[in-house]
Design a protein around this motif. Structure first.
Motif, mmCIF file in Angstrom:
data_model
loop_
_atom_site.group_PDB
_atom_site.id
_atom_site.type_symbol
_atom_site.label_atom_id
_atom_site.label_comp_id
_atom_site.label_asym_id
_atom_site.label_seq_id
_atom_site.Cartn_x
_atom_site.Cartn_y
_atom_site.Cartn_z
ATOM 1 N N TYR A 61 0.829 -1.200 0.000
ATOM 2 C CA TYR A 61 0.000 0.000 0.000
ATOM 3 C C TYR A 61 0.868 1.257 0.000
ATOM 4 C CZ TYR A 61 -4.632 -2.101 0.906
ATOM 5 O OH TYR A 61 -5.818 -2.764 0.810
ATOM 6 N N VAL A 62 1.891 1.279 0.863
ATOM 7 C CA VAL A 62 2.726 2.471 1.013
ATOM 8 C C VAL A 62 3.527 2.736 -0.261
ATOM 9 C CG1 VAL A 62 4.649 3.490 2.284
ATOM 10 C CG2 VAL A 62 2.860 2.248 3.513
ATOM 11 N N CYS A 63 4.120 1.702 -0.812
ATOM 12 C CA CYS A 63 4.916 1.878 -2.034
ATOM 13 C C CYS A 63 4.042 2.361 -3.187
ATOM 14 C CB CYS A 63 5.612 0.570 -2.401
ATOM 15 S SG CYS A 63 7.006 0.169 -1.333
ATOM 16 N N ARG A 64 2.819 1.857 -3.262
ATOM 17 C CA ARG A 64 1.932 2.334 -4.321
ATOM 18 C C ARG A 64 1.646 3.818 -4.143
ATOM 19 N NH1 ARG A 64 -4.130 0.056 -5.428
ATOM 20 N NH2 ARG A 64 -4.440 0.939 -3.342
ATOM 21 N N ALA A 65 1.416 4.249 -2.908
ATOM 22 C CA ALA A 65 1.166 5.669 -2.656
ATOM 23 C C ALA A 65 2.371 6.520 -3.056
ATOM 24 C CB ALA A 65 0.823 5.885 -1.185
ATOM 25 N N LEU A 66 3.570 6.074 -2.700
ATOM 26 C CA LEU A 66 4.775 6.851 -2.990
ATOM 27 C C LEU A 66 5.075 6.919 -4.478
ATOM 28 C CD1 LEU A 66 7.140 5.646 -0.125
ATOM 29 C CD2 LEU A 66 6.022 7.861 -0.325
ATOM 30 N N PHE A 67 4.852 5.819 -5.189
ATOM 31 C CA PHE A 67 5.212 5.771 -6.597
ATOM 32 C C PHE A 67 4.121 6.335 -7.500
ATOM 33 C CE2 PHE A 67 8.413 3.049 -4.922
ATOM 34 C CZ PHE A 67 9.460 3.063 -5.821
ATOM 35 N N ARG A 68 2.868 6.353 -7.043
ATOM 36 C CA ARG A 68 1.781 6.847 -7.883
ATOM 37 C C ARG A 68 1.483 8.333 -7.651
ATOM 38 N NH1 ARG A 68 3.041 2.578 -9.334
ATOM 39 N NH2 ARG A 68 1.747 0.773 -9.891
ATOM 40 N N CYS A 69 1.645 8.798 -6.429
ATOM 41 C CA CYS A 69 1.283 10.180 -6.097
ATOM 42 C C CYS A 69 2.421 11.137 -6.438
ATOM 43 C CB CYS A 69 0.928 10.301 -4.618
ATOM 44 S SG CYS A 69 -0.508 9.308 -4.129
ATOM 45 N N SER A 70 2.085 12.224 -7.121
ATOM 46 C CA SER A 70 3.115 13.177 -7.538
ATOM 47 C C SER A 70 3.257 14.340 -6.565
ATOM 48 C CB SER A 70 2.782 13.714 -8.941
ATOM 49 O OG SER A 70 1.504 14.322 -8.945
ATOM 50 N N SER A 71 2.452 14.398 -5.519
ATOM 51 C CA SER A 71 2.573 15.458 -4.526
ATOM 52 C C SER A 71 2.451 14.839 -3.137
ATOM 53 C CB SER A 71 1.489 16.520 -4.727
ATOM 54 O OG SER A 71 0.210 16.010 -4.392
ATOM 55 N N TRP A 72 3.043 15.538 -2.147
ATOM 56 C CA TRP A 72 2.941 15.024 -0.779
ATOM 57 C C TRP A 72 1.529 15.167 -0.239
ATOM 58 C CZ3 TRP A 72 5.856 11.586 0.982
ATOM 59 C CH2 TRP A 72 7.212 11.545 0.657
ATOM 60 N N ALA A 73 0.757 16.133 -0.747
ATOM 61 C CA ALA A 73 -0.637 16.259 -0.320
ATOM 62 C C ALA A 73 -1.414 15.012 -0.701
ATOM 63 C CB ALA A 73 -1.263 17.508 -0.947
#
Length: 419
Positions: free
Chosen positions: A303-315
């Motif tokens: 879950y975390v890796c998907r969030a980091l690699f898919r999201c282009s902003s920290w928001a």
């Protein structure tokens, strides 16, 4: 289909009967031909293995069951998928696939039209005989390819055994073979579908200009073109030069979901985040389940890796991690366990990027300005002018990463974790 719903057995069987009743794709057999096919395939394999410096195949040993429910679609249609893991020809082939999509979006023009092309039932509509001919043509008559030390007829026999002669037992105990199309759960099915789509693309793009951006993952394609008419022309050409049917999903207000990525236009390029289907049931491996602890940790890490690699902003990243934390807690994980594993997972995911960068710093995101949430709910915005000053990103009131703006060592607007 929701969590507390069940698909009626007779409804499931009737949907399978409808699929298997297509005589152009499936043939009902009066006997089980496994031993006969095994002897034929092993005879070919023994000839190949006997040749000097030839590719070595294992002698096959070895059955099948079709039909998985698409719970995310109305009416609970069945996916015409046939499990081939225990079949006699499974170990003759293996395929690995990957995709790089997010990097291509960076810096793209948002004034263009974006859409996704989808092939209707690609696997069951792949013309097997034609695809085998195309594969052999490319392998044995393309001078740019190295010589394959397997006789052409032998390779043809093996490809046919793995596709046209793979029997399976259906839900009512009858034996079938799939004589046209390829099984979705067959590793060779991905190869055939991908190869045929590649040939179709060659045919089409030799006649019309390639779109400004064209990215395909098996049967899902992201297209960026000057207008919706250009995309419609592309769809029509694909149908003209293949036996397939295509559908188009156009963006709405410039926004489009593609695979597990939600794409939104910004001033320069596109903003990306994790896309969750409306029918997603928010279920995962339960925290109270009897399984090794590392399996549960791996669930959180994914879950975390998907969030980091898919999201282009920290928001967007922070919003997705909030959602993930709630999903995990709802599935039996404790808040303490979730916070601990998210921290460890983020550190691991950051480290995975170090080898791909020329310096000792790890690229985390590219979407300035970056917001980092601090304890006491204070928000700090990091701007290029604060070069060299550390920013602490917090999650669940626990420090999980130390960031620094490295304008002198990286492109302006990129945030790096110190190595």
């Amino acid at each position: 289909m929701r969590v507390n719903e069940k698909l009626d057995t007779e409804e499931y069987h009737s949907k399978l009967d409808l699929i298997l009743g297509d005589s152009s794709k499936f043939e009902k057999l009066s006997y089980n031909p496994i031993e006969e096919i095994k002897r034929e395939a092993n005879k070919t394999i023994e000839k190949i293995n006997a040749a000097k410096n030839a590719v070595h195949f294992q002698i096959i040993i070895g059955d099948f069951s079709p039909g998985y429910v698409k719970t995310h679609k109305n009416g609970n249609p069945l996916r015409p998928s046939i499990s081939q893991c225990p079949t006699l020809t499974y170990h003759l082939y293996s395929v690995a696939v990957s995709t790089e999509f997010l990097g291509k979006l960076k810096g793209s023009h948002t004034s263009y039209t974006i859409a996704s092309l989808d092939v209707e039932f690609l696997f069951t509509n792949v013309p097997v005989g034609e695809t085998i001919d195309l594969i052999l043509e490319r392998v044995y008559r393309d001078p740019s390819n190295p010589t394959l030390n397997i006789p052409e007829e032998a390779l043809r026999n093996l490809l046919e055994v793995c596709t046209k002669k793979a029997p399976f037992t259906a839900h009512r105990g009858h034996t079938y073979i799939q004589k046209e199309g390829v099984a979705m759960d067959s590793p060779l099915g991905v190869l055939f579908a991908n190869f045929y789509m590649g040939v179709v693309e060659e045919r089409v793009f030799s006649r019309i200009c390639r779109p400004d951006m064209y990215v395909r993952y098996i049967y899902d394609t992201f297209v960026m073109a000057h207008s919706a008419q250009d995309i419609e022309t592309l769809r029509r050409m694909f149908e003209e030069y293949s036996c397939l049917r295509f559908t188009v999903e156009h963006s709405k207000d410039g926004r489009l979901p593609f695979l597990d990525v939600h794409i939104s236009p910004i001033t320069i390029g596109f903003d990306t985040s994790v896309y969750i289907k409306p029918t997603n049931l928010r279920l995962c491996l339960n925290g109270d389940s009897e399984c090794p602890t590392r399996y549960k940790a791996s669930t959180i890490k994914a879950y975390v890796c998907r969030a980091l690699f898919r999201c282009s902003s920290w928001a967007a990243t922070h919003q997705e991690l909030d959602r993930v934390a709630q999903v995990l807690v709802n599935n039996g994980y404790s808040n303490r366990q979730v916070s601990r594993e998210i921290k460890l997972a983020m550190d691991t995911c950051f480290d995975q990027r170090q080898d791909s960068l020329p310096s000792k710093h790890t690229l985390l995101a590219s979407a300035p300005p970056i917001r980092a949430q601090l304890p006491e709910d204070k928000m700090v915005t990091q701007h290029p002018g604060l070069s060299g000053k550390a920013v602490y990103l917090y999650y669940s009131h626990s420090r999980i990463a130390t960031l620094s703006w490295q304008v002198g060592e990286a492109h302006q607007g990129e945030i790096y974790k110190l190595g």
